[in-house]
Design an enzyme around this catalytic site. Structure first.
Site, PDB file in Angstrom:
ATOM      1  N   CYS A 170       0.811  -0.961  -0.448  1.00 39.32           N
ATOM      2  CA  CYS A 170       0.206  -0.213   0.499  1.00 39.32           C
ATOM      3  C   CYS A 170       0.929   1.163  -0.109  1.00 39.32           C
ATOM      4  O   CYS A 170       1.903   1.290   0.820  1.00 39.32           O
ATOM      5  CB  CYS A 170      -0.868  -0.198   1.220  1.00 39.32           C
ATOM      6  N   CYS A 219      -0.619   6.053   7.439  1.00 46.39           N
ATOM      7  CA  CYS A 219      -1.832   6.442   7.772  1.00 46.39           C
ATOM      8  C   CYS A 219      -2.233   4.969   8.958  1.00 46.39           C
ATOM      9  O   CYS A 219      -3.132   4.980   9.681  1.00 46.39           O
ATOM     10  CB  CYS A 219      -3.340   5.469   5.850  1.00 46.39           C
ATOM     11  N   CYS A 245      -3.589  -1.725   8.497  1.00 49.88           N
ATOM     12  CA  CYS A 245      -2.164  -2.761   8.016  1.00 49.88           C
ATOM     13  C   CYS A 245      -0.766  -2.683   8.632  1.00 49.88           C
ATOM     14  O   CYS A 245       0.111  -2.870   7.779  1.00 49.88           O
ATOM     15  CB  CYS A 245      -3.005  -2.284   6.400  1.00 49.88           C
ATOM     16  N   CYS A 301     -11.691 -11.259  21.338  1.00 55.54           N
ATOM     17  CA  CYS A 301     -10.815 -10.527  20.806  1.00 55.54           C
ATOM     18  C   CYS A 301      -9.354 -10.038  21.612  1.00 55.54           C
ATOM     19  O   CYS A 301      -8.533  -9.188  20.307  1.00 55.54           O
ATOM     20  CB  CYS A 301     -11.039  -9.149  20.015  1.00 55.54           C
TER      21      CYS A 301
END
Ligand SMILES: C[S@@+](CC[C@H](N)C(=O)[O-])C[C@H]1O[C@@H](n2cnc3c(N)ncnc32)[C@H](O)[C@@H]1O
Length: 468
Positions: free
Chosen positions: A75, A81, A84, A425
């Site tokens: 990316c 950003c 990821c 999680c």
């Protein structure tokens, strides 16, 4: 306590990944460092930013040996950003470390000497797997270092994600690899229109500006919901962008506008203006159809959610006679997924809108043997939930990252439920809770599921059975 200072640590070998997604490395003297953007196997010199006692925190400044797990990030926004963050590690390497994270937590924190952990269930698609993205408009675009030295005033309007650690700076996203099309095309078209027409992008410091947020939801059934949130109500401009979106993107099945004059971004307390379509989109999880509205919570990776629920079903081994408790039930999807193969599902969830969605989805799927209570799990359990609603045959737990409230652990044990399935999680808090539950329960098996490729996040489904 060592003082905070800058220094270079040489020849740091990255040995592991920490649960926050940082590499864990050691220098030749045995000093331990947490290293950003590092991959196990790398040998690096690092700039150390913080140095408290023996634990430094830094990022590589020189690569001496590159790990075989290391790959080129795909990316163009990588490193800026904040999403990821693990793109520089091969997907195989990511899965290996996520598995290790789960197994280590069960051993170290859970005190389970030899827990059975199945191979991790990796995502079939490691890109374009999210069904929801929220973009922000801002008039303080994050600038690349070379832009700072260029002549002339740069365009500061941006539509994208907040730069990590900054509430004001927006990273202007041109292509995001997280959500399938038409997500990128819609976001870019809205930005182009806004700039051409000279509309104002939100100023978060002064709380002014027309365009504020753009929320795009997609489903595997090909439905698309777009919600445009504005800080000001400009009917003519809204009419224009609505027309443009519907003409240019016939894939949009539902379009909303929300006017948000408040200081915060949350839309839950705001009125919705339906511009086009039925007002919701449909998603399927296995046999289950789910209705998703603009305010609904829904698992963000539909494909992996279906597989995760499939593991819950497999571990439950239902006969059709069971009373199942779905605690922290959200929109009730786990309970609804199991409802056809048991006697009764009782869900507990504290968010009233999620409970409303759970009932909507029950009726959409003609499921009648479910009841969802709005309330705090701890409070309801302390007030005798199981005594009132019936002895559990199976308790499914799916708490938020913080895990279970410690008060409810003895109540779970006292319930005498033959089986508990704990979906988590956060392997660390799950292992902490299992340590207590395993005084009465046997850890049978854990199944890690990767819902979020290229991030450090991992879900783990654990089956416990009451000791005889
Ligand atoms: C991880 S989500 C579970 C989602 C759901 N099982 C699903 O698969 O869609 C956790 C849920 O617990 C709810 N929750 C958090 N704390 C709670 C509490 N103390 N009592 C009841 N519900 C709670 C949250 O609102 C959220 O919906």
């Amino acid at each position: 306590m060592g003082k905070s200072k800058q220094m270079i640590a040489e020849q740091v070998r990255i040995l592991d990944m920490g649960d926050q997604g940082m590499g864990i490395g050691k220098d030749p003297e045995g000093r331990v460092y947490l290293v950003r953007d590092a991959v196990p196997g790398d040998l690096v010199d690092i700039e150390v930013k913080k140095h408290r006692n023996r634990l430094g925190n830094g990022r590589p400044v020189r690569m001496l040996e590159s790990s075989s797990w290391r790959t080129h990030p795909f990316c163009s926004h990588f490193g800026v950003c904040g999403g990821c963050k693990w793109q520089h590690m091969s997907y195989e390497g990511q899965l290996s470390y996520k598995f290790k994270n789960v197994a280590d937590a069960l051993k170290r924190i859970g005190g389970l000497p030899d827990p059975q952990v199945r191979p991790i269930c990796g995502a079939p698609e490691d890109r374009y797997y999210r069904n929801k993205l929220e973009f922000s408009f801002g008039n303080s675009r994050w600038l690349e270092p070379d832009e700072l030295t260029r002549e002339g005033a740069p365009d500061r309007n941006a539509l994208g994600f907040h730069r990590p650690g900054s509430f004001e700076k927006i990273v202007d996203i041109t292509h995001c690899h997280l959500q399938p099309e038409p997500s990128n095309a819609i976001r870019n078209a809205v930005r182009t229109w806004a700039k051409e027409k000279g509309h104002t992008f939100y100023d978060v410091k002064n709380h002014s500006g027309f365009l504020r947020n753009l929320i795009i939801r997609t489903t595997t059934l090909g439905q698309v919901m777009v919600t445009l949130v504005t800080g000001e109500d400009l009917p003519e401009a809204l009419e224009q962008i609505n027309q443009l979106l519907l003409l240019q993107f016939p894939q949009i099945t539902t379009l909303y506008h929300i006017h948000n004059p408040k200081k915060n971004d949350t839309i839950f307390d705001l009125d919705l203006h339906l511009v086009h379509g039925p007002g919701y989109i449909l998603e399927s999880i296995g046999q289950l159809q789910c209705r998703i509205g603009p305010k609904s919570f829904f698992q963000t990776n539909s494909i992996q959610a279906a597989r995760l629920y499939g593991f819950v079903e497999e571990f439950a081994k239902l006969t059709g006679h069971e009373i199942i408790y779905d605690l922290y039930s959200g929109t009730g999807t786990i309970g609804l997924f199991l409802a056809g193969r048991c006697r009764q599902v009782i869900g507990v969830e504290e968010v009233p809108e999620a409970v409303e969605d759970a009932y909507l989805n029950a009726s959409l799927n003609q499921i009648k043997n479910v009841v969802f209570h709005t309330g705090d799990v701890r409070k309801m359990m302390m007030e005798g939930l199981f005594g009132r609603e019936g002895k559990p045959d199976l308790i499914v737990l799916d708490p938020p990252r913080a895990g279970l409230h410690q008060d409810i652990l003895p109540l779970l044990i006292d319930s005498g439920a033959p089986k508990i399935i704990y979906v988590s999680c956060n392997p660390a808090t799950q292992a902490r809770d299992l340590k207590v539950l395993c005084t009465a329960y046997e850890h049978r098996i854990s199944q890690p599921v990767d819902m979020f490729p290229h991030t450090a996040h991992i879900e783990n489904v654990t089956l416990l059975e009451l000791k005889s």
